[in-house]
Write a protein that holds these residues in place. Structure first.
Motif, PDB file in Angstrom:
ATOM      1  N   SER A  42       1.045  -1.086  -0.005  1.00 13.95           N
ATOM      2  CA  SER A  42      -0.277   0.049  -0.012  1.00 13.95           C
ATOM      3  C   SER A  42       0.922   0.986  -0.026  1.00 13.95           C
ATOM      4  CB  SER A  42      -1.084   0.107   1.241  1.00 13.95           C
ATOM      5  OG  SER A  42      -0.398  -0.273   2.455  1.00 13.95           O
ATOM      6  N   THR A  43       2.078   0.995   0.378  1.00 11.23           N
ATOM      7  CA  THR A  43       3.508   2.198   0.432  1.00 11.23           C
ATOM      8  C   THR A  43       3.288   2.703  -1.419  1.00 11.23           C
ATOM      9  OG1 THR A  43       4.565   1.268   0.599  1.00 11.23           O
ATOM     10  CG2 THR A  43       3.399   2.050   2.217  1.00 11.23           C
ATOM     11  N   THR A  44       3.395   1.963  -2.304  1.00 11.48           N
ATOM     12  CA  THR A  44       3.353   2.118  -3.563  1.00 11.48           C
ATOM     13  C   THR A  44       3.269   3.273  -4.624  1.00 11.48           C
ATOM     14  OG1 THR A  44       3.362  -0.146  -3.672  1.00 11.48           O
ATOM     15  CG2 THR A  44       3.537   1.291  -5.826  1.00 11.48           C
ATOM     16  N   THR A  45       3.922   4.265  -4.448  1.00 17.74           N
ATOM     17  CA  THR A  45       3.647   5.638  -4.413  1.00 17.74           C
ATOM     18  C   THR A  45       4.498   5.836  -5.826  1.00 17.74           C
ATOM     19  OG1 THR A  45       4.136   6.353  -2.142  1.00 17.74           O
ATOM     20  CG2 THR A  45       4.206   7.695  -4.158  1.00 17.74           C
ATOM     21  N   TYR A  46       4.078   6.657  -6.647  1.00 21.44           N
ATOM     22  CA  TYR A  46       4.819   7.198  -8.609  1.00 21.44           C
ATOM     23  C   TYR A  46       4.875   8.750  -8.384  1.00 21.44           C
ATOM     24  CZ  TYR A  46       3.520   2.703  -9.789  1.00 21.44           C
ATOM     25  OH  TYR A  46       3.631   0.981  -9.724  1.00 21.44           O
ATOM     26  N   GLN A 112      -0.901   6.459  -5.445  1.00 22.55           N
ATOM     27  CA  GLN A 112      -0.730   5.708  -4.614  1.00 22.55           C
ATOM     28  C   GLN A 112      -1.326   4.523  -4.456  1.00 22.55           C
ATOM     29  OE1 GLN A 112      -0.327   7.025  -0.974  1.00 22.55           O
ATOM     30  NE2 GLN A 112       1.294   7.178  -0.678  1.00 22.55           N
ATOM     31  N   PRO A 113      -1.703   3.310  -5.304  1.00 23.28           N
ATOM     32  CA  PRO A 113      -2.758   2.830  -6.744  1.00 23.28           C
ATOM     33  C   PRO A 113      -3.265   1.772  -6.059  1.00 23.28           C
ATOM     34  CG  PRO A 113      -0.703   2.549  -7.581  1.00 23.28           C
ATOM     35  CD  PRO A 113      -0.449   3.401  -6.415  1.00 23.28           C
ATOM     36  N   PHE A 114      -2.069   1.643  -4.449  1.00 19.26           N
ATOM     37  CA  PHE A 114      -3.203   0.670  -3.551  1.00 19.26           C
ATOM     38  C   PHE A 114      -3.265   0.908  -2.515  1.00 19.26           C
ATOM     39  CE2 PHE A 114       0.695  -1.424  -6.376  1.00 19.26           C
ATOM     40  CZ  PHE A 114      -0.701  -2.252  -7.251  1.00 19.26           C
ATOM     41  N   LYS A 115      -3.685   2.190  -2.328  1.00 16.06           N
ATOM     42  CA  LYS A 115      -4.246   2.257  -1.118  1.00 16.06           C
ATOM     43  C   LYS A 115      -5.825   2.121  -1.138  1.00 16.06           C
ATOM     44  CE  LYS A 115      -1.049   4.903   1.445  1.00 16.06           C
ATOM     45  NZ  LYS A 115      -0.716   4.714   2.933  1.00 16.06           N
ATOM     46  N   GLY A 116      -6.856   2.275   0.509  1.00 12.71           N
ATOM     47  CA  GLY A 116      -7.918   1.936  -0.445  1.00 12.71           C
ATOM     48  C   GLY A 116      -8.711   2.747   0.918  1.00 12.71           C
ATOM     49  N   TYR A 117     -10.053   3.350   0.282  1.00  8.46           N
ATOM     50  CA  TYR A 117     -10.573   4.509   1.334  1.00  8.46           C
ATOM     51  C   TYR A 117     -11.213   3.518   2.028  1.00  8.46           C
ATOM     52  CZ  TYR A 117     -14.002   8.092   1.532  1.00  8.46           C
ATOM     53  OH  TYR A 117     -14.725   9.174   1.575  1.00  8.46           O
ATOM     54  N   PRO A 118     -11.189   4.113   3.471  1.00  4.23           N
ATOM     55  CA  PRO A 118     -11.902   3.475   4.798  1.00  4.23           C
ATOM     56  C   PRO A 118     -13.520   4.178   4.914  1.00  4.23           C
ATOM     57  CG  PRO A 118      -9.802   5.129   5.185  1.00  4.23           C
ATOM     58  CD  PRO A 118     -10.405   5.654   4.156  1.00  4.23           C
ATOM     59  N   ARG A 119     -14.167   4.688   4.010  1.00  7.26           N
ATOM     60  CA  ARG A 119     -15.261   4.884   4.030  1.00  7.26           C
ATOM     61  C   ARG A 119     -15.690   3.600   3.161  1.00  7.26           C
ATOM     62  NH1 ARG A 119     -18.270  10.662   3.834  1.00  7.26           N
ATOM     63  NH2 ARG A 119     -20.627   9.907   4.491  1.00  7.26           N
ATOM     64  N   ASP A 120     -15.430   3.509   2.066  1.00  8.45           N
ATOM     65  CA  ASP A 120     -15.581   2.747   0.864  1.00  8.45           C
ATOM     66  C   ASP A 120     -14.948   1.697   0.790  1.00  8.45           C
ATOM     67  OD1 ASP A 120     -17.020   1.349  -1.135  1.00  8.45           O
ATOM     68  OD2 ASP A 120     -16.100   3.495  -2.259  1.00  8.45           O
ATOM     69  N   VAL A 121     -15.976   0.392   1.669  1.00 12.24           N
ATOM     70  CA  VAL A 121     -14.643  -0.834   1.877  1.00 12.24           C
ATOM     71  C   VAL A 121     -14.572  -1.683   0.427  1.00 12.24           C
ATOM     72  CG1 VAL A 121     -14.682  -3.144   2.886  1.00 12.24           C
ATOM     73  CG2 VAL A 121     -15.807  -1.060   4.972  1.00 12.24           C
ATOM     74  N   GLU A 122     -15.446  -1.400  -0.212  1.00 13.07           N
ATOM     75  CA  GLU A 122     -15.621  -1.866  -1.413  1.00 13.07           C
ATOM     76  C   GLU A 122     -14.849  -1.534  -2.198  1.00 13.07           C
ATOM     77  OE1 GLU A 122     -19.582  -1.593  -4.306  1.00 13.07           O
ATOM     78  OE2 GLU A 122     -18.762  -2.944  -5.598  1.00 13.07           O
ATOM     79  N   SER A 123     -14.986  -0.203  -2.302  1.00 15.74           N
ATOM     80  CA  SER A 123     -13.309   0.026  -3.235  1.00 15.74           C
ATOM     81  C   SER A 123     -12.171  -0.303  -3.366  1.00 15.74           C
ATOM     82  CB  SER A 123     -13.120   1.817  -3.063  1.00 15.74           C
ATOM     83  OG  SER A 123     -12.949   1.901  -1.616  1.00 15.74           O
ATOM     84  N   ARG A 130      -5.910   6.455  -4.432  1.00 13.94           N
ATOM     85  CA  ARG A 130      -5.863   7.512  -4.414  1.00 13.94           C
ATOM     86  C   ARG A 130      -4.725   8.836  -4.523  1.00 13.94           C
ATOM     87  NH1 ARG A 130      -4.325   8.794   1.836  1.00 13.94           N
ATOM     88  NH2 ARG A 130      -1.461   8.495   1.997  1.00 13.94           N
ATOM     89  N   VAL A 131      -4.986  10.134  -4.746  1.00 13.15           N
ATOM     90  CA  VAL A 131      -3.985  10.625  -4.848  1.00 13.15           C
ATOM     91  C   VAL A 131      -3.772  12.420  -4.533  1.00 13.15           C
ATOM     92  CG1 VAL A 131      -3.373  12.353  -7.776  1.00 13.15           C
ATOM     93  CG2 VAL A 131      -4.729   9.962  -7.934  1.00 13.15           C
ATOM     94  N   LEU A 132      -2.389  12.532  -4.370  1.00 10.81           N
ATOM     95  CA  LEU A 132      -2.831  13.633  -3.822  1.00 10.81           C
ATOM     96  C   LEU A 132      -1.261  14.963  -4.156  1.00 10.81           C
ATOM     97  CD1 LEU A 132      -0.804  12.280  -0.560  1.00 10.81           C
ATOM     98  CD2 LEU A 132      -2.973  12.158  -0.459  1.00 10.81           C
TER      99      LEU A 132
END
Length: 248
Positions: A42-46, A112-123, A130-132
């Motif tokens: 999950s820490t993979t970053t581009y 960060q393509p492998f982060k998971g949105y805590p509010r939407d479990v399905e995602s 996510r994108v910063l």
């Protein structure tokens, strides 16, 4: 169960023949082990631009804001995490789509393509990431675009007659006044959502997805047709056999 006979109690064993206890886990031991896929890091970053991979300070930086695909996904509800109106949202955006828009706008960001949105479990497994993005650069970029739009409008109005007066820039808003020009996270989400549809990367991805779906449908139709042919041949061959003894 015991039976009485002649003053004796006869015990009858109930269980498998041949004696011995049955192992309830014997069938499970014969099955092949289930190998789960490796969990991505999950820490993979581009980084964009790539030459700032070591100089871009995005961690614990208040200038970098976050955008999850769920924020602008028309298929999600407000409870699941959608942050803008459904009419301004887009179907199934990905972090690659968001990154492509920010690259087109010239805004530096990290994906960060492998982060998971805590509010939407399905995602977390269906559409993760996510994108910063640099909000300061986004504000500067949007200000320059607004200035260009206002300049183009002035050129169109003055196309027939020249105006040498300096009052021609009165229609341009004062960008230093926060009451007239404010860039918010919600406005950025709406702009990104509106630009995704025209991105070439998204068009190519949707075309490839449609092609794969058509190939899968064709494969299923072919398999169903082959099963129908085989079952028809089986029924024909079994019906042609005559019952009874064979004549010598």
């Amino acid at each position: 169960m015991g039976k009485k006979g002649g003053g004796r109690v006869i015990m009858k064993q109930m269980g498998p023949k041949g004696g011995g206890m049955m192992n309830p886990l014997a069938d499970m031991a014969q099955q092949e082990p289930i190998i789960l896929p490796t969990k991505p890091d999950s820490t993979t970053t581009y980084f964009y631009p790539r030459n700032q991979a070591y100089s871009m300070n995005y961690k614990n930086n208040s200038n970098f804001n976050c955008i999850w695909p769920t924020y602008i996904d028309a298929n999600k509800t407000v409870k699941e995490g959608r942050r803008i109106g459904k009419e301004r949202s887009i179907n199934c955006p990905t972090v690659e789509d968001i990154s492509e828009v920010l690259q087109d706008m010239g805004v530096r960001h990290v994906m960060q393509p492998f982060k998971g949105y805590p509010r939407d479990v399905e995602s977390r497994w269906d559409n993760p990431g996510r994108v910063l993005y640099d909000m300061t650069q986004m504000e500067r970029n949007m200000e320059l675009r607004l200035q260009q739009l206002e300049h183009d409008d002035d050129d169109d109005d003055d196309n027939e007659e020249e105006n040498d007066n300096d009052n021609g820039n009165d229609s341009v808003p004062n960008l230093d006044d926060d009451d007239e020009f404010v860039v918010t996270q919600k406005s950025v989400w709406k702009i990104v959502s509106g630009k995704i549809e025209g991105m070439p990367g998204r068009k190519q991805r949707l075309e490839e997805k449609k092609r794969l779906e058509e190939e899968e449908k064709k494969r299923l139709r072919d398999e169903a047709r082959m099963r129908a042919v085989v079952s028809k041949k089986t029924a024909t061959s079994s019906g042609s056999k005559k019952k009874g003894k064979k004549k010598r």
